[in-house]
Design a protein around this motif. Structure first.
Motif, PDB file in Angstrom:
ATOM      1  N   TYR A   1      -0.017   2.914   5.531  1.00  0.00           N
ATOM      2  CA  TYR A   1       0.898   3.405   6.547  1.00  0.00           C
ATOM      3  C   TYR A   1       2.305   3.557   5.994  1.00  0.00           C
ATOM      4  CZ  TYR A   1      -1.795   2.504  10.891  1.00  0.00           C
ATOM      5  OH  TYR A   1      -2.684   2.520  11.924  1.00  0.00           O
TER       6      TYR A   1
ATOM      7  N   ASP B   1      -7.886   7.106   6.272  1.00  0.00           N
ATOM      8  CA  ASP B   1      -7.783   6.083   7.304  1.00  0.00           C
ATOM      9  C   ASP B   1      -7.469   4.726   6.690  1.00  0.00           C
ATOM     10  OD1 ASP B   1     -11.388   5.623   7.802  1.00  0.00           O
ATOM     11  OD2 ASP B   1     -10.107   5.510   6.046  1.00  0.00           O
ATOM     12  N   SER B   2      -6.741   4.755   5.570  1.00  0.00           N
ATOM     13  CA  SER B   2      -6.402   3.492   4.915  1.00  0.00           C
ATOM     14  C   SER B   2      -5.413   2.705   5.743  1.00  0.00           C
ATOM     15  CB  SER B   2      -5.785   3.762   3.543  1.00  0.00           C
ATOM     16  OG  SER B   2      -5.233   2.570   3.020  1.00  0.00           O
ATOM     17  N   ILE B   3      -5.775   1.481   6.088  1.00  0.00           N
ATOM     18  CA  ILE B   3      -4.865   0.670   6.882  1.00  0.00           C
ATOM     19  C   ILE B   3      -3.723   0.139   6.048  1.00  0.00           C
ATOM     20  CG2 ILE B   3      -6.620  -0.004   8.539  1.00  0.00           C
ATOM     21  CD1 ILE B   3      -6.782  -2.677   7.074  1.00  0.00           C
ATOM     22  N   TYR B   4      -3.828   0.206   4.747  1.00  0.00           N
ATOM     23  CA  TYR B   4      -2.767  -0.303   3.901  1.00  0.00           C
ATOM     24  C   TYR B   4      -1.762   0.771   3.516  1.00  0.00           C
ATOM     25  CZ  TYR B   4      -6.103  -4.141   3.358  1.00  0.00           C
ATOM     26  OH  TYR B   4      -6.981  -5.164   3.582  1.00  0.00           O
TER      27      TYR B   4
END
Lengths: 114, 113
Positions: free
Chosen positions: A103, A98-101
């Motif tokens: 994508y 779920d890393s937002i960086y």
């Protein structure tokens, strides 16, 4: 590393018809997202999968949109029936966990409803 | 009021100029801030990301966050024609441990040779 694959690249349909988009995420990416980008606007999240489970579909118009992710890999997004206001680019993205960086977006499917 | 406001432009500058792109936001829960670059008919690509207030530099790019003013900026030094693209700011609050991004509308940048 291969990127996020989407097909078709372009689709033109008449209103009230149905349409489906396909996405193949980067290998090993557990999280998959579908975004809608209307011309002149930023992408808006429609649905988020973690493996093959839905994490967030609060902005998905469920009366006409549906999505599934079989076996936690490929995903399809369907619209039935389509409306004129569904004309947009549909972007698929994937990330590790779920890393937002982390994508990575595909090039999108451009849908025109006439 | 939209959660994230961004001037759509277009912003036209000559090659070599310093470019300033900005976003304001209203949701004080946003903690993570990103800038994406989107070329025509392509998906967005992550350019820079920051977590806290302050500056972060990467080559010709500097990202700046001011949480007290709810204002973020991206500076591009020595702009090149290849920088011509739409720049999207994006933010996240990581609600419930999952990463949902809220995007601005994007600013179209045109750098002329």
């Amino acid at each position: 590393e291969a990127g996020v694959a989407q097909s078709p690249r372009y689709k033109i349909i008449e209103k009230r018809q149905s349409v489906a988009f396909w996405c193949n995420p980067i290998s090993g990416h557990a999280t998959l997202y579908w975004y809608q980008q209307i011309l002149g606007q930023g992408p808006k999240l429609l649905i988020q999968f973690q493996n093959n489970g839905v994490v967030d579909d609060s902005q998905l118009p469920k009366d006409r949109f549906s999505a599934e992710r079989l076996k936690g890999v490929d995903s399809t997004l369907k619209i039935q029936p389509a409306k004129l206001e569904d004309s947009a680019v549909y972007l698929c993205a994937s990330s590790l966990g779920d890393s937002i960086y982390g994508y990575t977006f595909g090039s999108g499917t451009r849908l025109t409803v006439v | 009021q939209k959660e994230v406001e961004q001037d759509p432009g277009p912003l036209s500058v000559p090659e070599g100029a310093i470019v300033s792109l900005n976003c304001t936001y209203s949701n004080s829960a946003f903690q993570y801030f990103m800038w994406y670059r989107q070329y025509s008919r392509k998906g967005p690509e992550l350019l820079m990301y920051t977590y806290s207030s302050g500056n972060k530099e990467d080559g010709r790019f500097t990202a700046q966050v001011d949480k007290s003013s709810k204002y973020i900026s991206l500076f591009i030094r020595d702009s090149q024609p290849s920088d011509s693209a739409t720049y999207l700011c994006a933010m996240s609050s990581m609600n419930s441990g999952y990463s949902t991004l809220t995007f601005g509308k994007g600013t179209m940048l045109l750098v002329s040779p």
